[in-house]
Scaffold this active site. Structure first.
Site, PDB file in Angstrom:
ATOM      1  N   THR A  45       4.366 -26.825   0.115  1.00 48.52           N
ATOM      2  CA  THR A  45       4.478 -27.705   1.146  1.00 48.52           C
ATOM      3  C   THR A  45       5.763 -27.765   1.525  1.00 48.52           C
ATOM      4  OG1 THR A  45       2.473 -28.763   0.286  1.00 48.52           O
ATOM      5  CG2 THR A  45       3.751 -29.959   2.037  1.00 48.52           C
ATOM      6  N   ARG A  93     -10.927 -27.959   4.703  1.00 45.82           N
ATOM      7  CA  ARG A  93     -10.322 -28.738   3.672  1.00 45.82           C
ATOM      8  C   ARG A  93      -8.978 -29.292   4.318  1.00 45.82           C
ATOM      9  NH1 ARG A  93      -4.849 -29.027   0.797  1.00 45.82           N
ATOM     10  NH2 ARG A  93      -5.447 -29.972  -1.307  1.00 45.82           N
ATOM     11  N   GLU A  99      -0.308 -30.979  -5.986  1.00 51.17           N
ATOM     12  CA  GLU A  99      -1.885 -31.058  -6.120  1.00 51.17           C
ATOM     13  C   GLU A  99      -2.050 -31.989  -5.034  1.00 51.17           C
ATOM     14  OE1 GLU A  99      -5.509 -31.984  -8.967  1.00 51.17           O
ATOM     15  OE2 GLU A  99      -3.638 -31.406  -9.987  1.00 51.17           O
TER      16      GLU A  99
END
Length: 324
Positions: free
Chosen positions: A194, A222, A246
């Protein structure tokens, strides 16, 4: 107030055998983005403008998983997400399921400033982008050959979470010997990426922004932590926070908001708060990292993964770029 400060990240979870040349590419990009932010802060741009400017640069370069170079879905398409938050007034905007907008972080800001809402997704977000006249491109613009190769390997392994910076030759062994889990399910390689930026300007105002392509071989639809205010992104009068790692674990722990919460309710300093959250708020063995700034001009980072691509700088001349 302690002056301005800035931090950027390019994702937590780094292959320990990442080739040196790719490490240097990452360091160079982080340094370039820091210098862009530093120049903007020296020109007295407000924090919210700086975080958008820096994340746009990260989205435009295909090195990290956001914008161009985003991870691919199970259908070999790109569904991007981003959020931005302005500490003063805690204004925020977020988008998910973006397929054509060149810079999702800027669309997130438009949601904040030009709509009555805080979060738009999929066709609604795309329609809003058209109404606002933002730059769009074909979905193929975001897809790289590296990521197509990673998606092929992920499908062969019936898994997710491959990242193009992991050397292809190292993936086979990981596929044969999965050791990690997400939400109780085995995965083969955990390397979520990210990008994000946090800034406190010379007025003591904090802002944060986060952007991602999500997980390689993810299910269509998602949504991770990056567009979720309080999970992947948060800014208030105390601090600005951007998370990576995560997503499912970050969502469960409301990681970004918790940094501000322990500062407010427990009276912790910025680095203490960041360390506390990483140590105590990631259940189930979740791996993540975050960057943060405080209204006092402090900067901090922490992670419990193998590494996190990151850089930071402060008005007093301190500057650092690191991976491990």
């Amino acid at each position: 107030m302690g002056g301005w400060a800035i931090a950027v990240h390019g994702g937590a979870g780094v292959d320990p055998d990442l080739p040196r040349e790719r490490q240097e590419e990452a360091r160079n990009l982080l340094t370039r983005c820091l210098n862009i932010g530093i120049s903007a802060l020296r020109s007295s741009l407000p924090a919210i403008d700086v975080v958008e400017l820096v994340v746009r640069e990260l989205e435009t370069d295909p090195l990290f998983n956001s914008g161009r170079g985003s991870a691919l879905t199970e259908k070999a398409t790109v569904e991007m997400e981003a959020s931005i938050m302005d500490g003063p007034g805690r204004r925020c905007g977020a988008v998910s399921g973006i397929t054509t907008v060149k810079n999702p972080v800027s669309l997130a800001r438009l949601v904040m400033e030009k709509s009555p809402h805080s979060y738009l997704a999929f066709s609604g977000a795309e329609e809003f982008a058209k109404q606002q006249g933002v730059e769009t491109v074909d979905n193929s613009y975001f897809i790289t050959e590296d990521n197509l190769g990673m998606l092929k390997l992920a499908k062969e392994a019936n898994s997710i979470l491959f990242d193009y910076r992991i050397p292809l030759e190292s993936c086979g062994a990981a596929v044969e010997n999965p050791q990690l889990q997400m939400n109780g399910l085995p995965i083969s390689v955990y390397a979520p990426e990210t990008v994000g930026c946090v800034v406190v300007d010379s007025q003591g105002h904090c802002a944060a922004a986060t952007s991602t392509g999500g997980l390689m071989n993810k299910m269509m639809g998602r949504i991770g932590d990056s567009p979720l205010i309080g999970a992947g992104t948060y800014a208030c009068d105390l601090c600005g926070v951007s998370c990576t790692g995560e997503g499912e674990a970050i969502i469960r722990g409301t990681l970004a908001r918790d940094v501000a919460a322990v500062m407010e309710y427990k009276g912790l300093g910025l680095q203490e708060a960041v360390d506390y959250v990483i140590r105590n708020r990631l259940d189930g063995g979740g791996k993540a990292g975050l960057i943060a700034v405080s209204s006092k001009g402090e900067v901090a980072c922490a992670f419990n993964s193998v590494g996190m691509f990151r850089g930071c700088a402060t008005e007093d001349g301190f500057m650092e770029v690191g991976i491990w």
